[in-house]
Design a protein around this motif. Structure first.
Motif, PDB file in Angstrom:
ATOM      1  N   ARG A   1       0.818  -1.220   0.000  1.00 21.50           N
ATOM      2  CA  ARG A   1       0.000   0.000   0.000  1.00 21.50           C
ATOM      3  C   ARG A   1       0.844   1.260   0.000  1.00 21.50           C
ATOM      4  NH1 ARG A   1      -2.496  -3.891   3.130  1.00 21.50           N
ATOM      5  NH2 ARG A   1      -4.452  -4.614   2.198  1.00 21.50           N
ATOM      6  N   ALA A   2       1.931   1.265   0.753  1.00 22.70           N
ATOM      7  CA  ALA A   2       2.787   2.452   0.757  1.00 22.70           C
ATOM      8  C   ALA A   2       3.405   2.675  -0.621  1.00 22.70           C
ATOM      9  CB  ALA A   2       3.875   2.312   1.824  1.00 22.70           C
ATOM     10  N   ALA A   3       3.812   1.598  -1.274  1.00 21.53           N
ATOM     11  CA  ALA A   3       4.399   1.728  -2.608  1.00 21.53           C
ATOM     12  C   ALA A   3       3.357   2.192  -3.620  1.00 21.53           C
ATOM     13  CB  ALA A   3       4.992   0.384  -3.049  1.00 21.53           C
ATOM     14  N   ASN A   4       2.117   1.721  -3.480  1.00 17.99           N
ATOM     15  CA  ASN A   4       1.058   2.178  -4.375  1.00 17.99           C
ATOM     16  C   ASN A   4       0.736   3.656  -4.139  1.00 17.99           C
ATOM     17  OD1 ASN A   4      -0.232  -0.079  -6.116  1.00 17.99           O
ATOM     18  ND2 ASN A   4       0.145  -1.071  -4.160  1.00 17.99           N
ATOM     19  N   ARG A   5       0.767   4.081  -2.887  1.00 15.40           N
ATOM     20  CA  ARG A   5       0.550   5.499  -2.593  1.00 15.40           C
ATOM     21  C   ARG A   5       1.612   6.357  -3.269  1.00 15.40           C
ATOM     22  NH1 ARG A   5      -0.028   5.474   2.861  1.00 15.40           N
ATOM     23  NH2 ARG A   5       2.211   5.357   3.118  1.00 15.40           N
ATOM     24  N   GLN A   6       2.857   5.920  -3.160  1.00 18.03           N
ATOM     25  CA  GLN A   6       3.948   6.681  -3.762  1.00 18.03           C
ATOM     26  C   GLN A   6       3.839   6.691  -5.283  1.00 18.03           C
ATOM     27  OE1 GLN A   6       6.045   8.457  -2.045  1.00 18.03           O
ATOM     28  NE2 GLN A   6       7.291   9.171  -3.759  1.00 18.03           N
ATOM     29  N   ALA A   7       3.509   5.541  -5.857  1.00 17.20           N
ATOM     30  CA  ALA A   7       3.379   5.474  -7.313  1.00 17.20           C
ATOM     31  C   ALA A   7       2.236   6.338  -7.810  1.00 17.20           C
ATOM     32  CB  ALA A   7       3.171   4.011  -7.740  1.00 17.20           C
ATOM     33  N   TRP A   8       1.138   6.367  -7.068  1.00 15.52           N
ATOM     34  CA  TRP A   8       0.017   7.226  -7.458  1.00 15.52           C
ATOM     35  C   TRP A   8       0.405   8.693  -7.376  1.00 15.52           C
ATOM     36  CZ3 TRP A   8      -2.811  10.570  -4.148  1.00 15.52           C
ATOM     37  CH2 TRP A   8      -3.890  11.200  -4.771  1.00 15.52           C
ATOM     38  N   ARG A   9       1.096   9.074  -6.303  1.00 18.66           N
ATOM     39  CA  ARG A   9       1.538  10.463  -6.170  1.00 18.66           C
ATOM     40  C   ARG A   9       2.445  10.877  -7.329  1.00 18.66           C
ATOM     41  NH1 ARG A   9       0.883  13.343  -1.519  1.00 18.66           N
ATOM     42  NH2 ARG A   9       0.314  12.302   0.428  1.00 18.66           N
ATOM     43  N   GLU A  10       3.279   9.955  -7.761  1.00 15.74           N
ATOM     44  CA  GLU A  10       4.243  10.267  -8.811  1.00 15.74           C
ATOM     45  C   GLU A  10       3.671  10.090 -10.220  1.00 15.74           C
ATOM     46  OE1 GLU A  10       8.175   8.871  -6.185  1.00 15.74           O
ATOM     47  OE2 GLU A  10       7.469   7.674  -7.898  1.00 15.74           O
ATOM     48  N   GLY A  11       2.419   9.681 -10.312  1.00 14.85           N
ATOM     49  CA  GLY A  11       1.811   9.476 -11.622  1.00 14.85           C
ATOM     50  C   GLY A  11       2.340   8.268 -12.347  1.00 14.85           C
ATOM     51  N   ALA A  12       2.811   7.268 -11.606  1.00 20.52           N
ATOM     52  CA  ALA A  12       3.457   6.113 -12.227  1.00 20.52           C
ATOM     53  C   ALA A  12       2.501   4.945 -12.459  1.00 20.52           C
ATOM     54  CB  ALA A  12       4.629   5.651 -11.349  1.00 20.52           C
ATOM     55  N   LEU A  13       1.230   5.081 -12.087  1.00 21.52           N
ATOM     56  CA  LEU A  13       0.277   3.998 -12.292  1.00 21.52           C
ATOM     57  C   LEU A  13      -0.454   4.176 -13.624  1.00 21.52           C
ATOM     58  CD1 LEU A  13      -1.325   3.743  -8.718  1.00 21.52           C
ATOM     59  CD2 LEU A  13       0.359   2.192  -9.736  1.00 21.52           C
ATOM     60  N   PRO A  14      -0.765   3.091 -14.313  1.00 22.53           N
ATOM     61  CA  PRO A  14      -1.528   3.181 -15.578  1.00 22.53           C
ATOM     62  C   PRO A  14      -3.019   3.405 -15.278  1.00 22.53           C
ATOM     63  CG  PRO A  14      -1.013   0.896 -15.095  1.00 22.53           C
ATOM     64  CD  PRO A  14      -0.332   1.707 -14.034  1.00 22.53           C
ATOM     65  N   VAL A  15      -3.404   4.657 -15.125  1.00 19.99           N
ATOM     66  CA  VAL A  15      -4.757   5.012 -14.700  1.00 19.99           C
ATOM     67  C   VAL A  15      -5.718   4.953 -15.879  1.00 19.99           C
ATOM     68  CG1 VAL A  15      -6.186   6.856 -13.740  1.00 19.99           C
ATOM     69  CG2 VAL A  15      -3.884   6.422 -12.811  1.00 19.99           C
ATOM     70  N   ILE A  16      -6.851   4.300 -15.674  1.00 21.87           N
ATOM     71  CA  ILE A  16      -7.920   4.275 -16.673  1.00 21.87           C
ATOM     72  C   ILE A  16      -8.878   5.435 -16.439  1.00 21.87           C
ATOM     73  CG2 ILE A  16      -9.922   2.965 -17.497  1.00 21.87           C
ATOM     74  CD1 ILE A  16      -8.364   0.414 -16.823  1.00 21.87           C
ATOM     75  N   ALA A  17      -9.241   5.651 -15.198  1.00 27.63           N
ATOM     76  CA  ALA A  17     -10.144   6.752 -14.849  1.00 27.63           C
ATOM     77  C   ALA A  17      -9.968   7.062 -13.371  1.00 27.63           C
ATOM     78  CB  ALA A  17     -11.595   6.394 -15.148  1.00 27.63           C
ATOM     79  N   GLU A  18     -10.214   8.308 -13.015  1.00 27.10           N
ATOM     80  CA  GLU A  18     -10.069   8.729 -11.623  1.00 27.10           C
ATOM     81  C   GLU A  18     -11.273   9.570 -11.226  1.00 27.10           C
ATOM     82  OE1 GLU A  18      -6.249  10.127 -10.567  1.00 27.10           O
ATOM     83  OE2 GLU A  18      -6.861  11.046  -8.682  1.00 27.10           O
ATOM     84  N   TRP A  19     -11.737   9.363 -10.001  1.00 33.11           N
ATOM     85  CA  TRP A  19     -12.907  10.062  -9.460  1.00 33.11           C
ATOM     86  C   TRP A  19     -12.522  10.778  -8.175  1.00 33.11           C
ATOM     87  CZ3 TRP A  19     -14.913   9.169  -4.627  1.00 33.11           C
ATOM     88  CH2 TRP A  19     -16.188   9.685  -4.332  1.00 33.11           C
ATOM     89  N   ARG A  20     -13.140  11.926  -7.950  1.00 35.28           N
ATOM     90  CA  ARG A  20     -12.975  12.662  -6.699  1.00 35.28           C
ATOM     91  C   ARG A  20     -14.354  12.943  -6.113  1.00 35.28           C
ATOM     92  NH1 ARG A  20      -9.854  17.901  -8.432  1.00 35.28           N
ATOM     93  NH2 ARG A  20     -11.340  17.685 -10.140  1.00 35.28           N
ATOM     94  N   SER A  21     -14.456  12.906  -4.782  1.00 35.06           N
ATOM     95  CA  SER A  21     -15.713  13.290  -4.158  1.00 35.06           C
ATOM     96  C   SER A  21     -15.952  14.773  -4.411  1.00 35.06           C
ATOM     97  CB  SER A  21     -15.673  13.025  -2.646  1.00 35.06           C
ATOM     98  OG  SER A  21     -14.771  13.911  -2.009  1.00 35.06           O
TER      99      SER A  21
END
Length: 713
Positions: free
Chosen positions: A556-576
């Protein structure tokens, strides 16, 4: 670590108070309006405890675990002390609200092996429903203490016990179905209370005021048992009373001249934000000697806001007493001394992110870290590299390891987990008793413990503990397009608007081109309804994108860091909706809700829309009637406020579960008026009702520590 331990047990302290002509101890329980509901002195408490102890002597063996399942009331203290009087092991647990959390009660009942449950405060009537739903609970004998604490003939003498024997079992307080019980001995408890008395100046002349839940260690030990140890009176109210009307807490301090109290940071924030200036006029908080700030990350701005709001009413900066602790160390580990203002350390943010402690320079990015006080006497604190097990240099962040007489004996009937957490040795050092691994990161700065983060993945929101695996499980069950075991939930600490929760979730390979909008709605609604938790962001990613260890565990910590850095292959993102507003840097501007006609559907819909818009700092146009209120950004605390405000508006009592049971404006209006939604086609996606036992509890929101992970910092 050779410490002098105080003699006796909490039961012998009660017996001594009951026989003392100079005793001034009492417990005063206030109702939801702040009026005195019940008052009990030491002699009466001892007599009632001895009678209930007589029942336990007849119906169970010495050392047997006994469930304590109570709504807030004096009977809980009677039952806890009856266990101490008779040498049984108290197992405090909060009762499920309706069918919520019954799985947790089942898990604790099964793990503890308890054959008897003592109840009170109206729980006896509810227990029949739980037993009908659960074979595990049906196998237990349920006994209301009100039926057995009045006959003097049933009393039993105080039983002598081994001080090293287990006194009670404190179960972890998160939402997991597999809680762990911490074995706290009589000696542990007495040693911790002796140190807290010395550190915070408690005496028979003190007065404790508490609303903290008694099934939890901070509310139980500091809020109630400490007063028996120190011989001072205590004024108690239910957690729900505080949540519905925070002013009651401060009014009780003023009225009873309270000297000591404790709460997590969110409670001080509630008071500063929710008590208007005109309501503060009659407060006098000058009697307070200390107000512990503990149980969740301490926010320096919250302390400043509280001081600004209530300084004119006698609250002094030096009254705040930040502290750190955890159930595995009985309760307290550190303490800020009485009469000294909390210490704040401006650190270089970049260095801190790299695990180094460096004072912030004029040009550097600054991160303000609050101190949590100095270690209590005989409590050893080691800052250790969690990977190598070696002690860190003074300028490095490491895992906080603890030693001393307050360290518990381990986890109840879990030898492997106990061995991994308790009695751990620092590499290349000869410490015969070993240390407790806390899972928290921090450093000692000028003798003060500063907590900087957590190794474990626990998420704390408004004092409530949430396991990421629970969030992931509920989310993945919300829609078949979501890959099971392919999610990572994590918290973002220090963000604007408080800690946020992000879910990164993989899609099934055949669903990568699915419209994401229904998925976002299903996930946010399911998590809100089942766990009473608001997600800030949902990130849908390609199959296989969530980072794992070589053995397949989610990082989870590594996924948090990767998300912050834009390193994940994002299909779609939602915000409240609330997150969108925060990201746009809008300042909250609460709007005064318009007065609506009580039970007319259009007027009620208008009132709800205006109230939610004001609370969430959104334009009314951004609050559709068919969108889940959790999806909009409503928190558990907001939901309690909504039920209270709407109940006042309608002139009727409403359940605090209103927004969870009817999670859209349209659903609430239909429920309250009996008028079905005007346009059924616009209703939110149907989410299956949570199974019995799923989800949080209002008092679970106030579970202030997660045993095995997080403490009072």
């Amino acid at each position: 670590m050779n410490a002098v331990l105080p003699a006796g047990t909490i039961a012998t302290r009660l017996a001594a108070l009951a026989e003392s002509p100079e005793d001034r101890w009492s417990i005063t329980f206030l109702d939801s309006h702040g009026a005195v509901f019940e008052r009990c002195g030491a002699a009466e408490l001892a007599a009632r405890a001895a009678r209930v102890a007589g029942f336990l002597e007849r119906e169970s063996a010495p050392g047997a675990p006994v469930l304590l399942v109570f709504q807030p009331c004096v009977d809980f203290l009677v039952a806890f002390l009856a266990c101490q009087w008779s040498g049984r092991l108290a197992v405090p647990i909060n009762p499920p609200r309706r069918h919520r959390l019954i799985q947790r009660l089942q898990a604790v009942a099964t793990d503890s092996g308890a054959a008897i449950a003592l109840t009170g405060g109206g729980v006896a009537e509810q227990s029949a429903l739980w037993q009908a739903d659960s074979p595990e609970l049906a196998a237990i004998r349920w006994q209301d203490v009100g039926d057995i604490d009045s006959d003097p003939a049933q009393a039993t003498p105080l039983r002598a016990v081994d001080p090293t024997a287990t006194c009670f079992i404190q179960y972890t307080s998160g939402s997991t179905a597999l809680p762990k019980g911490v074995e706290v001995s009589h000696a542990n408890l007495m040693a911790d209370m002796a140190r807290m008395e010395e550190a915070w100046g408690l005496s028979p002349a003190s007065t404790m005021v508490t609303w903290l839940p008694a099934f939890h260690d901070l509310g139980l030990i500091f809020g109630l048992l400490q007063t028996l140890y120190s011989g001072c009176p205590v004024v108690q109210m239910a957690p729900n009373s505080f949540l519905q009307r925070p002013l009651l807490w401060l009014e009780a301090i003023s009225r009873f001249r309270g000297t000591h109290t404790a709460a997590p940071s969110f409670a001080y924030d509630l008071c500063a934000r929710r008590i208007p200036p005109e309501a503060r006029a009659g407060l006098d908080l000058a009697s307070l000697v200390m107000a512990m700030n503990a149980a969740e990350p301490i926010d320096p701005q919250v302390m400043e806001d509280f001081i600004t709001a209530f300084g004119p009413h006698g609250f002094r900066r030096e009254t705040f007493a930040p502290a750190y602790g955890l159930a595995e160390s009985t309760l307290a580990v550190t303490a800020s001394p009485v009469g000294v203002a909390p210490r704040l350390f401006p650190l270089d943010a970049a260095a801190l992110e790299a695990g180094r402690i460096a004072e912030a320079g004029a040009a550097s990015r600054r991160h303000l870290i609050p101190g949590s006080g100095a270690p209590l006497p005989d409590v050893a604190v080691a800052i250790v590299d969690p990977e190598t097990g070696r002690r860190q240099p003074p300028d490095r962040v490491g895992e906080i390891w603890l030693g001393g007489p307050t360290i518990a004996g381990g986890y109840w009937r879990r030898p492997e987990e106990s061995a991994a957490t308790f009695g751990v040795r620092v590499a290349d050092e000869d410490e015969p008793t070993g240390y407790l691994r806390t899972g928290d990161l921090g450093a000692l700065i000028d003798g003060e413990l500063c907590v900087t983060g957590r190794i474990k993945d626990l998420i704390i929101l408004s004092g409530a503990n949430h396991y990421p695996q629970d969030i992931e499980r509920v989310a993945q069950g919300a829609h078949p397009a979501l890959r099971a075991g392919g999610g990572a939930a994590f918290g973002l600490v220090g963000e604007a608007g408080g800690e946020q929760v992000v879910l990164v979730q993989e899609l099934e390979r055949t669903q990568r081109r699915t419209d994401p909008a229904p998925l976002f709605g299903a996930i946010s609604a399911a998590v809100w309804q089942t766990l009473e938790l608001q997600l800030s962001r949902i990130v849908l990613v390609e199959p296989g994108a969530v980072l794992r260890t070589s053995s397949g565990k989610i990082q989870r910590a590594a996924n948090r860091q990767a998300w912050r850095e834009g390193a994940l292959p994002v299909i779609a993102e939602w915000r409240s909706a609330r997150q969108e507003a925060l990201d746009a840097a809008r300042e909250p501007q609460p709007a005064a809700p318009a007065r609506a006609l009580a039970m007319e559907a259009p007027a009620l819909e208008h009132w709800l829309r205006d109230w939610l818009a004001g609370r969430l700092a959104l334009p009314a146009s951004a609050v559709p009637v068919d969108r889940g209120v959790g999806e909009l950004g409503l928190t558990s605390l907001d939901a309690v406020d909504l039920a209270g405000a709407l109940g006042t508006h309608l002139g009727r009592a409403l359940p605090q579960t209103l927004a969870f049971d009817h999670p859209t404006i349209a659903a609430m209006v239909a429920h309250l008026t009996g008028v079905p939604p005007a346009s059924p086609a616009q209703a939110s996606p149907s989410i299956p009702a949570p199974p019995p036992g799923a989800g949080g509890d209002l008092e679970e929101l106030l579970s202030l520590i997660e045993g095995g992970a997080r403490g009072h910092d």
